[in-house]
Motif scaffolding. Structure first.
Motif, PDB file in Angstrom:
ATOM      1  N   GLY A  25       0.815  -1.213   0.000  1.00 37.90           N
ATOM      2  CA  GLY A  25       0.000   0.000   0.000  1.00 37.90           C
ATOM      3  C   GLY A  25       0.846   1.260   0.000  1.00 37.90           C
ATOM      4  N   LEU A  26       1.946   1.239   0.732  1.00 39.86           N
ATOM      5  CA  LEU A  26       2.872   2.368   0.730  1.00 39.86           C
ATOM      6  C   LEU A  26       3.417   2.600  -0.680  1.00 39.86           C
ATOM      7  CD1 LEU A  26       5.694   3.025   3.301  1.00 39.86           C
ATOM      8  CD2 LEU A  26       6.187   3.083   0.863  1.00 39.86           C
ATOM      9  N   ALA A  27       3.879   1.537  -1.333  1.00 39.04           N
ATOM     10  CA  ALA A  27       4.470   1.672  -2.665  1.00 39.04           C
ATOM     11  C   ALA A  27       3.444   2.115  -3.700  1.00 39.04           C
ATOM     12  CB  ALA A  27       5.117   0.350  -3.079  1.00 39.04           C
ATOM     13  N   VAL A  28       2.239   1.583  -3.612  1.00 41.70           N
ATOM     14  CA  VAL A  28       1.171   1.978  -4.535  1.00 41.70           C
ATOM     15  C   VAL A  28       0.822   3.448  -4.341  1.00 41.70           C
ATOM     16  CG1 VAL A  28      -1.286   1.680  -5.043  1.00 41.70           C
ATOM     17  CG2 VAL A  28       0.204  -0.319  -4.884  1.00 41.70           C
ATOM     18  N   GLY A  29       0.640   3.856  -3.087  1.00 44.37           N
ATOM     19  CA  GLY A  29       0.327   5.258  -2.820  1.00 44.37           C
ATOM     20  C   GLY A  29       1.418   6.179  -3.316  1.00 44.37           C
ATOM     21  N   ASP A  30       2.663   5.789  -3.099  1.00 46.71           N
ATOM     22  CA  ASP A  30       3.811   6.561  -3.565  1.00 46.71           C
ATOM     23  C   ASP A  30       3.766   6.728  -5.083  1.00 46.71           C
ATOM     24  OD1 ASP A  30       6.335   7.758  -3.784  1.00 46.71           O
ATOM     25  OD2 ASP A  30       7.429   5.890  -3.466  1.00 46.71           O
ATOM     26  N   ALA A  31       3.555   5.631  -5.797  1.00 48.93           N
ATOM     27  CA  ALA A  31       3.532   5.680  -7.260  1.00 48.93           C
ATOM     28  C   ALA A  31       2.340   6.467  -7.786  1.00 48.93           C
ATOM     29  CB  ALA A  31       3.514   4.254  -7.820  1.00 48.93           C
ATOM     30  N   TYR A 252      -7.036   9.024   5.354  1.00 46.45           N
ATOM     31  CA  TYR A 252      -7.362   7.690   5.868  1.00 46.45           C
ATOM     32  C   TYR A 252      -8.669   7.727   6.660  1.00 46.45           C
ATOM     33  CZ  TYR A 252      -6.751   3.737   9.179  1.00 46.45           C
ATOM     34  OH  TYR A 252      -6.904   2.626   9.975  1.00 46.45           O
ATOM     35  N   ALA A 253      -8.833   8.730   7.512  1.00 54.31           N
ATOM     36  CA  ALA A 253     -10.056   8.847   8.315  1.00 54.31           C
ATOM     37  C   ALA A 253     -11.259   9.187   7.441  1.00 54.31           C
ATOM     38  CB  ALA A 253      -9.870   9.893   9.405  1.00 54.31           C
ATOM     39  N   ALA A 254     -11.070  10.085   6.471  1.00 55.41           N
ATOM     40  CA  ALA A 254     -12.174  10.463   5.590  1.00 55.41           C
ATOM     41  C   ALA A 254     -12.697   9.264   4.808  1.00 55.41           C
ATOM     42  CB  ALA A 254     -11.718  11.558   4.633  1.00 55.41           C
ATOM     43  N   ALA A 255     -11.778   8.348   4.481  1.00 58.69           N
ATOM     44  CA  ALA A 255     -12.145   7.149   3.717  1.00 58.69           C
ATOM     45  C   ALA A 255     -12.648   6.015   4.597  1.00 58.69           C
ATOM     46  CB  ALA A 255     -10.942   6.667   2.915  1.00 58.69           C
ATOM     47  N   GLY A 256     -12.642   6.209   5.909  1.00 64.65           N
ATOM     48  CA  GLY A 256     -13.056   5.139   6.804  1.00 64.65           C
ATOM     49  C   GLY A 256     -12.178   3.912   6.708  1.00 64.65           C
ATOM     50  N   GLY A 257     -10.901   4.114   6.296  1.00 59.48           N
ATOM     51  CA  GLY A 257      -9.971   3.003   6.177  1.00 59.48           C
ATOM     52  C   GLY A 257      -9.998   2.302   4.831  1.00 59.48           C
ATOM     53  N   ASP A 258     -10.913   2.688   3.936  1.00 56.35           N
ATOM     54  CA  ASP A 258     -10.962   2.070   2.611  1.00 56.35           C
ATOM     55  C   ASP A 258      -9.693   2.421   1.846  1.00 56.35           C
ATOM     56  OD1 ASP A 258     -12.747   0.857   0.293  1.00 56.35           O
ATOM     57  OD2 ASP A 258     -11.811   2.676  -0.509  1.00 56.35           O
ATOM     58  N   PHE A 259      -9.070   1.425   1.209  1.00 54.85           N
ATOM     59  CA  PHE A 259      -7.769   1.665   0.601  1.00 54.85           C
ATOM     60  C   PHE A 259      -7.832   2.649  -0.561  1.00 54.85           C
ATOM     61  CE2 PHE A 259      -4.291   1.084  -2.298  1.00 54.85           C
ATOM     62  CZ  PHE A 259      -3.207   1.140  -1.440  1.00 54.85           C
ATOM     63  N   ALA A 273       2.349  14.872  -2.327  1.00 53.58           N
ATOM     64  CA  ALA A 273       1.336  13.848  -2.580  1.00 53.58           C
ATOM     65  C   ALA A 273       1.892  12.436  -2.580  1.00 53.58           C
ATOM     66  CB  ALA A 273       0.632  14.127  -3.908  1.00 53.58           C
ATOM     67  N   ASP A 274       3.160  12.246  -2.986  1.00 54.27           N
ATOM     68  CA  ASP A 274       3.685  10.881  -2.954  1.00 54.27           C
ATOM     69  C   ASP A 274       3.824  10.386  -1.525  1.00 54.27           C
ATOM     70  OD1 ASP A 274       5.754  12.731  -2.580  1.00 54.27           O
ATOM     71  OD2 ASP A 274       7.267  11.482  -3.534  1.00 54.27           O
ATOM     72  N   THR A 275       4.247  11.275  -0.623  1.00 58.02           N
ATOM     73  CA  THR A 275       4.405  10.873   0.775  1.00 58.02           C
ATOM     74  C   THR A 275       3.056  10.728   1.477  1.00 58.02           C
ATOM     75  OG1 THR A 275       6.602  11.862   0.942  1.00 58.02           O
ATOM     76  CG2 THR A 275       5.393  11.521   3.005  1.00 58.02           C
ATOM     77  N   THR A 276       2.154  11.681   1.288  1.00 58.33           N
ATOM     78  CA  THR A 276       0.857  11.581   1.965  1.00 58.33           C
ATOM     79  C   THR A 276       0.090  10.349   1.487  1.00 58.33           C
ATOM     80  OG1 THR A 276      -0.168  13.082   0.345  1.00 58.33           O
ATOM     81  CG2 THR A 276       0.680  14.057   2.371  1.00 58.33           C
ATOM     82  N   ALA A 277       0.162  10.056   0.195  1.00 58.90           N
ATOM     83  CA  ALA A 277      -0.531   8.866  -0.312  1.00 58.90           C
ATOM     84  C   ALA A 277       0.175   7.586   0.124  1.00 58.90           C
ATOM     85  CB  ALA A 277      -0.631   8.924  -1.837  1.00 58.90           C
ATOM     86  N   ALA A 278       1.511   7.636   0.240  1.00 55.57           N
ATOM     87  CA  ALA A 278       2.239   6.460   0.731  1.00 55.57           C
ATOM     88  C   ALA A 278       1.852   6.144   2.163  1.00 55.57           C
ATOM     89  CB  ALA A 278       3.743   6.703   0.631  1.00 55.57           C
ATOM     90  N   VAL A 279       1.761   7.174   3.007  1.00 58.07           N
ATOM     91  CA  VAL A 279       1.390   6.953   4.413  1.00 58.07           C
ATOM     92  C   VAL A 279      -0.065   6.503   4.511  1.00 58.07           C
ATOM     93  CG1 VAL A 279       1.075   8.061   6.650  1.00 58.07           C
ATOM     94  CG2 VAL A 279       3.138   8.522   5.305  1.00 58.07           C
ATOM     95  N   ALA A 280      -0.953   7.174   3.785  1.00 57.93           N
ATOM     96  CA  ALA A 280      -2.363   6.755   3.793  1.00 57.93           C
ATOM     97  C   ALA A 280      -2.494   5.324   3.282  1.00 57.93           C
ATOM     98  CB  ALA A 280      -3.196   7.703   2.937  1.00 57.93           C
ATOM     99  N   GLY A 281      -1.709   4.975   2.262  1.00 58.09           N
ATOM    100  CA  GLY A 281      -1.739   3.613   1.735  1.00 58.09           C
ATOM    101  C   GLY A 281      -1.232   2.586   2.724  1.00 58.09           C
ATOM    102  N   ALA A 282      -0.200   2.946   3.488  1.00 59.18           N
ATOM    103  CA  ALA A 282       0.318   2.027   4.510  1.00 59.18           C
ATOM    104  C   ALA A 282      -0.719   1.795   5.600  1.00 59.18           C
ATOM    105  CB  ALA A 282       1.605   2.577   5.099  1.00 59.18           C
ATOM    106  N   LEU A 283      -1.372   2.856   6.050  1.00 55.04           N
ATOM    107  CA  LEU A 283      -2.390   2.743   7.095  1.00 55.04           C
ATOM    108  C   LEU A 283      -3.578   1.909   6.616  1.00 55.04           C
ATOM    109  CD1 LEU A 283      -2.330   6.450   8.314  1.00 55.04           C
ATOM    110  CD2 LEU A 283      -1.608   4.475   9.670  1.00 55.04           C
ATOM    111  N   ALA A 284      -4.088   2.238   5.420  1.00 59.44           N
ATOM    112  CA  ALA A 284      -5.251   1.523   4.905  1.00 59.44           C
ATOM    113  C   ALA A 284      -4.901   0.092   4.522  1.00 59.44           C
ATOM    114  CB  ALA A 284      -5.834   2.273   3.711  1.00 59.44           C
ATOM    115  N   GLY A 285      -3.680  -0.104   3.991  1.00 61.78           N
ATOM    116  CA  GLY A 285      -3.258  -1.454   3.643  1.00 61.78           C
ATOM    117  C   GLY A 285      -3.121  -2.345   4.855  1.00 61.78           C
ATOM    118  N   ALA A 286      -2.608  -1.785   5.953  1.00 62.96           N
ATOM    119  CA  ALA A 286      -2.526  -2.552   7.193  1.00 62.96           C
ATOM    120  C   ALA A 286      -3.918  -2.835   7.754  1.00 62.96           C
ATOM    121  CB  ALA A 286      -1.683  -1.799   8.214  1.00 62.96           C
TER     122      ALA A 286
END
Length: 336
Positions: A25-31, A252-259, A273-286
């Motif tokens: 999820g981190l890598a996907v969000g980053d990309a 992450y909170a706005a999405a209710g955890g949905d990836f 945006a690469d970092t914020t999406a990477a972090v959001a992706g890591a949280l939602a992916g976990a």
């Protein structure tokens, strides 16, 4: 018994699924976020409308993914015994003492750290540069949460050890918040408990904590409200840790955890945006596991290219996830 923010999952397969979700999820969000880095939402809309998938021809992780692999390999090597000396030695071994590579895409904090290390400065003096408050630790903190699944305080401690070479103050707090949040999500904690775990490991009166609280309070009103709540208007640099971490948790909170919703919300808010999406992706992916990541997005992620860190070329985030989680029990052993 329901998993909480302080108990690691007992099911090894479930733990590995969450670990793979966090790091993939981190890598996907980053990309996904890389093309939108440093843009305003209006600029994103003018170029692509709303980003709903990859807009690059050859999507790949940036320095965020490669530094996360760096931190994960450190944990795989040293585990809970990680020390600042280990981190400093790895910076020299894998980055500072190498001649090859353009160090392309590295942030200000990484460049400042590299310069200090090459001058012979040791941790924590190596972190005394003008960008110790950046999100460079936050972008590589998810592996600490994966390794310390269900133990947010331990994840935050490890993130601080890792960050001691490169960050200070709010830069450390941002990394600790991300590590703790991922650790809680790895244990199946709901979104509200993931946020609480992140807030519990940083000073209550810190800029990081204040921004994070504002972001999640505004989350129910959508991405525009989250962005307005935390973005430092007029400031030219977008890598402020308190801002970037708050935007990621807000998405992450706005999405209710949905990836998909979490990462696309982060991407379309622009800024770092690469970092914020990477972090959001890591949280939602976990939170939801690797199966929640759209297959087409996941398939685009290959081994790291070493664009920023040549020493990381060839490492895949999924292999790293497996390194950081306990192996599945041998069926032959369980029958004895």
């Amino acid at each position: 018994m329901t998993a909480t923010a302080s108990t690691a999952p007992r099911n090894t397969a479930a733990l590995r699924e969450r670990a793979r979700g966090a790091l993939l999820g981190l890598a996907v969000g980053d990309a996904l976020g890389a093309p939108a880095e440093n843009l305003r939402p209006s600029e994103i809309r003018a170029r692509w409308g709303r980003i709903t998938g990859y807009v690059a021809d050859r999507p790949a992780g940036t320095d965020d993914t490669e530094y996360a692999i760096f931190s994960g390999l450190l944990l795989a090597r040293h585990g809970a015994g990680l020390t600042p000396a280990h981190v400093e030695a790895a910076w020299h071994e894998w980055i500072a003492d190498r001649d090859e590579g353009p160090f392309r895409g590295a942030g200000f904090s990484e460049r400042g750290t590299l310069e200090n290390l090459r001058r012979g400065l040791a941790a924590p003096i190596s972190a005394q540069h003008r960008h110790a408050w950046s999100d460079g630790l936050a972008m590589r903190a998810a592996p600490h949460g994966v390794f310390a699944a269900g133990r947010p305080a331990e994840a935050a401690r490890l993130a601080a050890v890792d960050g001691s070479v490169s960050h200070d103050g709010e830069g450390l707090y941002g990394g600790q918040a991300v590590a703790a949040g991922v650790a809680a999500a790895m244990a199946g904690a709901p979104v509200v408990a993931v946020v609480a775990a992140a807030l519990a490991v940083v000073p209550d009166d810190s800029w990081t904590a204040r921004s994070l609280r504002r972001a999640v309070t505004a989350a129910h009103r959508g991405e525009r409200a989250v962005r307005s709540a935390v973005v430092v208007g007029g400031y030219p640099w977008t890598d402020l840790a308190p801002e970037a971490v708050a935007l990621a948790f807000g998405a992450y909170a706005a999405a209710g955890g949905d990836f998909a919703d979490a990462v696309l919300t982060a991407v379309n808010m622009g800024r770092d945006a690469d970092t914020t999406a990477a972090v959001a992706g890591a949280l939602a992916g976990a939170t939801r596991g690797a199966a929640a990541i759209p297959a087409a997005w996941a398939a685009a992620i290959g081994p790291a290219r070493g664009t920023c860190l040549p020493a990381m070329a060839g490492h895949h985030v999924l292999d790293l996830a497996d390194l950081l989680t306990p192996p599945a029990p041998d069926p032959a052993e369980t029958r004895r």
